[in-house]
Design a protein around this motif. Sequence first.
Motif, PDB file in Angstrom:
ATOM      1  N   ARG A 111       0.600  -1.362  -0.020  1.00  0.00           N
ATOM      2  CA  ARG A 111      -0.062   0.092  -0.145  1.00  0.00           C
ATOM      3  C   ARG A 111       0.959   1.577   0.036  1.00  0.00           C
ATOM      4  NH1 ARG A 111      -2.726  -2.601   3.823  1.00  0.00           N
ATOM      5  NH2 ARG A 111      -1.811  -1.914   5.836  1.00  0.00           N
ATOM      6  N   GLU A 112       2.238   1.103   0.856  1.00  0.00           N
ATOM      7  CA  GLU A 112       2.776   2.356   0.991  1.00  0.00           C
ATOM      8  C   GLU A 112       3.900   2.520  -0.170  1.00  0.00           C
ATOM      9  OE1 GLU A 112       5.308   2.155   4.781  1.00  0.00           O
ATOM     10  OE2 GLU A 112       3.188   2.254   5.651  1.00  0.00           O
ATOM     11  N   ASN A 143       2.512   1.841  -2.875  1.00  0.00           N
ATOM     12  CA  ASN A 143       2.061   2.329  -4.528  1.00  0.00           C
ATOM     13  C   ASN A 143       2.227   2.438  -5.971  1.00  0.00           C
ATOM     14  OD1 ASN A 143      -0.488   3.962  -5.294  1.00  0.00           O
ATOM     15  ND2 ASN A 143       0.310   6.001  -5.488  1.00  0.00           N
ATOM     16  N   ASN A 172      -2.040  -2.282  -9.291  1.00  0.00           N
ATOM     17  CA  ASN A 172      -2.844  -1.566  -8.498  1.00  0.00           C
ATOM     18  C   ASN A 172      -2.997  -3.294  -7.562  1.00  0.00           C
ATOM     19  OD1 ASN A 172      -4.710  -0.270  -7.744  1.00  0.00           O
ATOM     20  ND2 ASN A 172      -6.231  -1.002  -8.965  1.00  0.00           N
TER      21      ASN A 172
END
Length: 354
Positions: free
Chosen positions: A201-202, A204, A209
């Motif tokens: 998530r961090e 990115n 995705n």
Amino acid sequence: MIRISIDAMGGDHGPSVIIPGIQKVIERRPDARFLLFGHEDAVAPVLDRHPRVKAVSEFVHCEIAVRMDDKPSQALRHGRWKSSMWRAIEAVKKDEADVCVSAGNTGALMAMSKFCLRTMASIERPAIAAIWPTMRGESVVLDVGATIGADAHQLIDFSILGAAMARALFQLDRPTVGLLNVGVEEIKGQEDVREAGRMLREANLETMNYHGFVEGDDIGKGSVDVVVTEGFSGNIALKSAEGTAKQLAEYLRSAMSRTIMARIGYIFARDAFARLREKMDVRKINGGIFLGLNGIVVKSHGGTDDEGFAAAVELGYDMVRNRLIDKIKADFDRFHAGRAAGNRAPEAADREQI
């Protein structure tokens, strides 16, 4: 022209299935060329019966064939330099072939591939990636048996590898990636899985995705393009799905032949059942790719027929044509450059405060 090296002695049936499988490939991929490794007494008679294969192939005699029950350590000790499996892998290392395909012993193939081709510099452990039929089409699932257990960093490696394969296979710009877990909530699952999710998530990443956690039923639904897990659970999921497909096919076959009315109903619904049979045909998705090596190796199911082996060869062909290795290297370079930039930012802030 795509050059494909073949371990012609691999699998339960050897050349009697492999050579006819290659025949199917050249009908659909006329620019493919083959380098066949095997024992002359076993390969030559079958090759003589398939002149089209012989015309686009070069055959190399090998004294040893790795047996399906050989331990990886035994295969490395006794099969190196002389076995058809080793020579097929080595052809990729020597740039005599673009991809290696074998239906032989999985453990031996992985051990020899790692020893011969080596893992890429930034990758700790390779993974086996399989194509999975879903309600939306197809997904990539990895790892399905190369490693037992994986820490957070290895799961991130698998995510990047799987996303690169999805981009090469499905022509997607940013495939969706999910981590297989016991629930979709962020507090559930093992610490390594939760940590990998946080890091993805961090990060990115531009090349994927990150969807979050997915559960077992999400694999068949096609909730994401890439499902990432460690090899123990991935292999169990794969074998369970294959067994379920065969079980359902047997249920349908039994039900359709039970009564006269059922047989009549089958006649009227014959086209629908043909489409269902096509969708459930595991031969169409045969082949697992060893990801993370300095070369492409495809493992075909040992018990498959000629159509299944052709599917594994065509999978390797597509990965070469779509430059899988280049995509993986570029994605990891981008990932590590981003991490280095992120690490420098706090240091610069600290210097400003000083």
